[in-house]
Design a protein around this motif. Sequence first.
Motif, PDB file in Angstrom:
ATOM      1  N   LYS A   9       0.984  -1.249   0.073  1.00 50.89           N
ATOM      2  CA  LYS A   9       0.006  -0.064   0.105  1.00 50.89           C
ATOM      3  C   LYS A   9       0.906   1.442   0.089  1.00 50.89           C
ATOM      4  O   LYS A   9       0.572   2.019  -0.816  1.00 50.89           O
ATOM      5  CB  LYS A   9      -0.798  -0.093   1.122  1.00 50.89           C
ATOM      6  CG  LYS A   9      -1.917   1.001   1.239  1.00 50.89           C
ATOM      7  CD  LYS A   9      -2.876   0.892   2.236  1.00 50.89           C
ATOM      8  CE  LYS A   9      -4.177   1.882   2.079  1.00 50.89           C
ATOM      9  NZ  LYS A   9      -5.281   1.995   2.960  1.00 50.89           N
ATOM     10  N   GLU A  10       1.927   1.208   0.916  1.00 44.27           N
ATOM     11  CA  GLU A  10       2.812   2.414   0.880  1.00 44.27           C
ATOM     12  C   GLU A  10       3.517   2.624  -0.453  1.00 44.27           C
ATOM     13  O   GLU A  10       3.890   3.794  -0.833  1.00 44.27           O
ATOM     14  CB  GLU A  10       3.696   2.250   2.094  1.00 44.27           C
ATOM     15  CG  GLU A  10       3.251   2.167   3.477  1.00 44.27           C
ATOM     16  CD  GLU A  10       4.000   1.906   4.667  1.00 44.27           C
ATOM     17  OE1 GLU A  10       5.251   1.399   4.138  1.00 44.27           O
ATOM     18  OE2 GLU A  10       3.883   1.973   5.590  1.00 44.27           O
ATOM     19  N   ARG A  11       4.150   1.368  -0.971  1.00 41.75           N
ATOM     20  CA  ARG A  11       4.978   1.763  -2.247  1.00 41.75           C
ATOM     21  C   ARG A  11       4.148   1.724  -3.600  1.00 41.75           C
ATOM     22  O   ARG A  11       4.797   2.295  -4.577  1.00 41.75           O
ATOM     23  CB  ARG A  11       5.783   0.504  -2.101  1.00 41.75           C
ATOM     24  CG  ARG A  11       7.152   0.748  -1.231  1.00 41.75           C
ATOM     25  CD  ARG A  11       7.798  -0.719  -0.878  1.00 41.75           C
ATOM     26  NE  ARG A  11       8.824  -0.421   0.213  1.00 41.75           N
ATOM     27  CZ  ARG A  11       8.528  -0.400   1.418  1.00 41.75           C
ATOM     28  NH1 ARG A  11       7.166  -0.716   2.102  1.00 41.75           N
ATOM     29  NH2 ARG A  11       9.492  -0.389   2.308  1.00 41.75           N
ATOM     30  N   PHE A  12       3.026   1.072  -3.759  1.00 41.20           N
ATOM     31  CA  PHE A  12       2.317   1.224  -4.777  1.00 41.20           C
ATOM     32  C   PHE A  12       1.024   1.978  -5.010  1.00 41.20           C
ATOM     33  O   PHE A  12       0.627   1.969  -6.383  1.00 41.20           O
ATOM     34  CB  PHE A  12       2.072  -0.292  -5.281  1.00 41.20           C
ATOM     35  CG  PHE A  12       3.482  -1.313  -5.737  1.00 41.20           C
ATOM     36  CD1 PHE A  12       3.361  -1.598  -7.031  1.00 41.20           C
ATOM     37  CD2 PHE A  12       4.202  -1.621  -5.064  1.00 41.20           C
ATOM     38  CE1 PHE A  12       4.566  -2.175  -7.536  1.00 41.20           C
ATOM     39  CE2 PHE A  12       5.338  -2.284  -5.356  1.00 41.20           C
ATOM     40  CZ  PHE A  12       5.477  -2.729  -6.726  1.00 41.20           C
ATOM     41  N   SER A  13       0.293   2.241  -3.882  1.00 40.25           N
ATOM     42  CA  SER A  13      -0.613   2.971  -4.225  1.00 40.25           C
ATOM     43  C   SER A  13      -0.831   4.455  -5.291  1.00 40.25           C
ATOM     44  O   SER A  13      -1.675   4.303  -6.013  1.00 40.25           O
ATOM     45  CB  SER A  13      -1.250   3.491  -2.824  1.00 40.25           C
ATOM     46  OG  SER A  13      -1.682   2.486  -2.162  1.00 40.25           O
ATOM     47  N   TYR A  14       0.330   5.205  -5.016  1.00 39.78           N
ATOM     48  CA  TYR A  14       0.625   6.393  -5.981  1.00 39.78           C
ATOM     49  C   TYR A  14       0.612   5.821  -7.426  1.00 39.78           C
ATOM     50  O   TYR A  14       0.086   6.437  -8.248  1.00 39.78           O
ATOM     51  CB  TYR A  14       1.731   7.279  -5.571  1.00 39.78           C
ATOM     52  CG  TYR A  14       1.882   8.218  -6.481  1.00 39.78           C
ATOM     53  CD1 TYR A  14       0.917   9.455  -6.603  1.00 39.78           C
ATOM     54  CD2 TYR A  14       3.050   8.292  -7.196  1.00 39.78           C
ATOM     55  CE1 TYR A  14       1.188  10.401  -7.274  1.00 39.78           C
ATOM     56  CE2 TYR A  14       3.055   9.581  -8.230  1.00 39.78           C
ATOM     57  CZ  TYR A  14       2.314  10.537  -7.981  1.00 39.78           C
ATOM     58  OH  TYR A  14       2.436  11.692  -9.039  1.00 39.78           O
TER      59      TYR A  14
END
Length: 242
Positions: free
Chosen positions: A142-147
């Motif tokens: 979630k932290e690394r791929f959401s954006y």
Amino acid sequence: MLKILFSPSEGKRSGGNATPKDIFGALNARDEILKAYNDIVLSQNEEDIKRLFGFKKFSECQPYICNVFDSPLMMAAERYQGVAYDYLKYSELDTAAQNYLQKNLIIFSNLYGPVLGGDPIANYKVKQGNSIGDIAPEKFYKERFSYQLDLYLASDEILDLRAGYYDKFYKSTKPYTTLKFLKNGKTVSHWAKAYRGIVLREIAKHNITTMQEFMKLEIDTLSVQEIKVIKNKTEIIYNIIE
């Protein structure tokens, strides 16, 4: 274009002969979690391995004890096997439908995070909800791929066929559609997996590119009962007809 978000499956096919290539996302973005997984799998610590895989007997772990960086690869849409994938019947689809899934299906793996249906992945085992060493996969991705997912999906329509658990990996910030299945007025759970597979199969077979096209798609044993819109989520509620 229509992009479909999908869950993985506990079961997986072994082997594979897919050609290695970069998979969805930034290069090396998964190195930390893959290394943590590999360290446990190759550690010979039976308790740690059983805990990671979710098995009670070490003999059940043997098919998955291999170097994830140097293992046979198989496309994600083909690798998984379980209720949803049994009803998808990927191997029985024609080339056009398979190509559709390779490009437009995003599967949320408990090890690899979001991967396209055509991305080559190794055989692996991570019980849903388990951490990999000190890393919680859902938080990691979630932290690394959401954006990156927001950017990737910016000009697409989204049909989210995932089980609710995988919202922890990614939650769309733009409008998206989900499905709910009722039988005799009650929500189905186990068989929802089957109907997600059935719906995905029909989408691929008919090369559905928009939600407008999807709404016109007739699927055997399913009829639309209601459509709810709550904030950016549209929920299509189906009745299962026998």
